[in-house]
Design a protein around this motif. Sequence first.
Motif, mmCIF file in Angstrom:
data_model
loop_
_atom_site.group_PDB
_atom_site.id
_atom_site.type_symbol
_atom_site.label_atom_id
_atom_site.label_comp_id
_atom_site.label_asym_id
_atom_site.label_seq_id
_atom_site.Cartn_x
_atom_site.Cartn_y
_atom_site.Cartn_z
ATOM 1 N N UNK A 165 24.985 39.659 27.759
ATOM 2 C CA UNK A 165 25.461 39.938 26.397
ATOM 3 C C UNK A 165 26.868 40.528 26.433
ATOM 4 N N UNK A 166 27.073 41.480 27.329
ATOM 5 C CA UNK A 166 28.370 42.163 27.402
ATOM 6 C C UNK A 166 29.483 41.214 27.815
ATOM 7 N N UNK A 167 29.203 40.325 28.761
ATOM 8 C CA UNK A 167 30.258 39.424 29.238
ATOM 9 C C UNK A 167 30.469 38.247 28.308
ATOM 10 N N UNK A 168 29.526 37.998 27.405
ATOM 11 C CA UNK A 168 29.662 36.898 26.452
ATOM 12 C C UNK A 168 30.292 37.363 25.154
ATOM 13 N N UNK A 169 29.855 38.516 24.660
ATOM 14 C CA UNK A 169 30.324 38.996 23.367
ATOM 15 C C UNK A 169 31.745 39.522 23.445
ATOM 16 N N UNK A 170 32.174 39.935 24.622
ATOM 17 C CA UNK A 170 33.525 40.496 24.780
ATOM 18 C C UNK A 170 34.266 39.728 25.865
ATOM 19 N N UNK A 171 34.804 38.538 25.522
ATOM 20 C CA UNK A 171 35.476 37.719 26.544
ATOM 21 C C UNK A 171 36.648 38.415 27.205
ATOM 22 N N UNK A 172 37.284 39.358 26.492
ATOM 23 C CA UNK A 172 38.368 40.104 27.108
ATOM 24 C C UNK A 172 37.890 40.917 28.287
ATOM 25 N N UNK A 173 36.703 41.531 28.129
ATOM 26 C CA UNK A 173 36.115 42.290 29.228
ATOM 27 C C UNK A 173 35.776 41.362 30.386
ATOM 28 N N UNK A 174 35.263 40.183 30.061
ATOM 29 C CA UNK A 174 34.923 39.203 31.097
ATOM 30 C C UNK A 174 36.160 38.857 31.931
ATOM 31 N N UNK A 175 37.280 38.649 31.259
ATOM 32 C CA UNK A 175 38.503 38.294 31.980
ATOM 33 C C UNK A 175 39.021 39.454 32.819
ATOM 34 N N UNK A 176 38.851 40.686 32.326
ATOM 35 C CA UNK A 176 39.221 41.853 33.124
ATOM 36 C C UNK A 176 38.416 41.888 34.406
ATOM 37 N N UNK A 177 37.137 41.559 34.322
ATOM 38 C CA UNK A 177 36.273 41.578 35.500
ATOM 39 C C UNK A 177 36.686 40.495 36.500
ATOM 40 N N UNK A 178 36.979 39.296 35.986
ATOM 41 C CA UNK A 178 37.341 38.183 36.869
ATOM 42 C C UNK A 178 38.697 38.412 37.526
ATOM 43 N N UNK A 179 39.694 38.750 36.725
ATOM 44 C CA UNK A 179 41.022 38.995 37.297
ATOM 45 C C UNK A 179 41.028 40.267 38.138
ATOM 46 N N UNK A 180 40.235 41.254 37.708
ATOM 47 C CA UNK A 180 40.187 42.519 38.442
ATOM 48 C C UNK A 180 39.661 42.351 39.845
ATOM 49 N N UNK A 181 38.674 41.469 40.013
ATOM 50 C CA UNK A 181 38.118 41.226 41.348
ATOM 51 C C UNK A 181 39.173 40.605 42.257
ATOM 52 N N UNK A 182 39.949 39.668 41.720
ATOM 53 C CA UNK A 182 41.008 39.032 42.515
ATOM 54 C C UNK A 182 42.100 40.042 42.862
ATOM 55 N N UNK A 183 42.478 40.877 41.895
ATOM 56 C CA UNK A 183 43.526 41.864 42.144
ATOM 57 C C UNK A 183 43.065 42.925 43.139
ATOM 58 N N UNK A 184 41.773 43.249 43.114
ATOM 59 C CA UNK A 184 41.237 44.194 44.107
ATOM 60 C C UNK A 184 41.397 43.627 45.500
ATOM 61 N N UNK A 185 41.169 42.319 45.650
ATOM 62 C CA UNK A 185 41.318 41.683 46.959
ATOM 63 C C UNK A 185 42.781 41.702 47.405
ATOM 64 N N UNK A 186 43.709 41.589 46.450
ATOM 65 C CA UNK A 186 45.133 41.649 46.773
ATOM 66 C C UNK A 186 45.501 43.028 47.309
ATOM 67 N N UNK A 187 44.942 44.074 46.697
ATOM 68 C CA UNK A 187 45.312 45.448 47.055
ATOM 69 C C UNK A 187 44.526 45.999 48.240
ATOM 70 N N UNK A 188 43.409 45.394 48.571
ATOM 71 C CA UNK A 188 42.503 45.957 49.578
ATOM 72 C C UNK A 188 43.157 46.022 50.963
ATOM 73 N N UNK A 189 42.917 47.139 51.654
ATOM 74 C CA UNK A 189 43.432 47.311 53.011
ATOM 75 C C UNK A 189 42.291 47.679 53.959
#
Length: 325
Positions: A105-129
């Motif tokens: 429900x949360x990831x469907x009703x708030x697509x902006x939040x969904x995109x934060x989660x998807x892009x955030x995971x990729x950006x975490x991989x960029x920053x990870x050491x």
Amino acid sequence: MSRLQVVSGKGGTGKTTVAAALALALATEGKRALLVEVEGRQGIAQLFETEALPYEERKIAVAPGGGEVYALAIDAELALLDYLQMFYKLGSAGRALKKLGAIDFATTIAPGVRDVLLTGKACEAVRRKDKNGRFAYDYVVMDAPPTGRITRFLNVNDEVAGLAKVGPIHNQAQAVMRVLKSRETAVHMVTLLEEMPVQETADGIAELRAARLPVGRVVVNMVRPEVLDTTDLELVRDTPRSALARSLSGAGLGGARRGGHAERLVDPLLAQAGEYAERYALEREQRGVLTELGLPLHELPLLAEGMDLAGLYELATELRKQGIA
């Protein structure tokens, strides 16, 4: 070279193929690249001829020179569970929410939040050491949504502004945008030499620039080989039919007498040349449109044998030759 390489393009242009080839090219000579999928289509698994990707980073290929390509299919629901555990320590309570359908429900009703989660995971991989302070991956390549959605997908800070003014979601969105609007990121567009994909590419680049997102390069995919150039086409157009028939006969393709086999070949050959001339003119026009965008332009060939794993490595080699990796 930007460490986060985002690849977008109109559906049918082969953006997933280009993203995969780019990851292979970047991983050459001992580098490590993570290839990220965000649309749930399992296109990466198909290209690398492997089983469906789970929600975990898994090595799927070895690049020339000993580099490694890892892949990750990001699932928004599971990413939200990670997020809830990271910021709220929900643990089993988060899993209970998933069973109740609250996560979906949360990831469907708030697509902006969904995109934060998807892009955030990729950006975490960029920053990870790692424990030695070195980046876990030299490059992260994202197979992103199509051209029509790419700016909204990447501009997550604006998307969640109305949902969360403060707090972890707001802070996460800002952290993501710091990566996406920095030199660490480049957004590439994949197109074909056809009017609609080229127009969508131009529109997408204009939207990215308006949002101040870093535009990278344009990759023209599936370029057919040039059979005749402008001079050849003019020669075909201006040469008398009788002379063409004699040339065919001289090549051993039937007699030159009127009604002979060589003469019967002239009309279909001229028709084929006319079709090629029309396509040649269209492609030259579309190249001109792309050149006016003021971005580095690269071309990848249409592979006669179709796309398989060997073809993917061939495209990766071509990308390196052209300096995109």
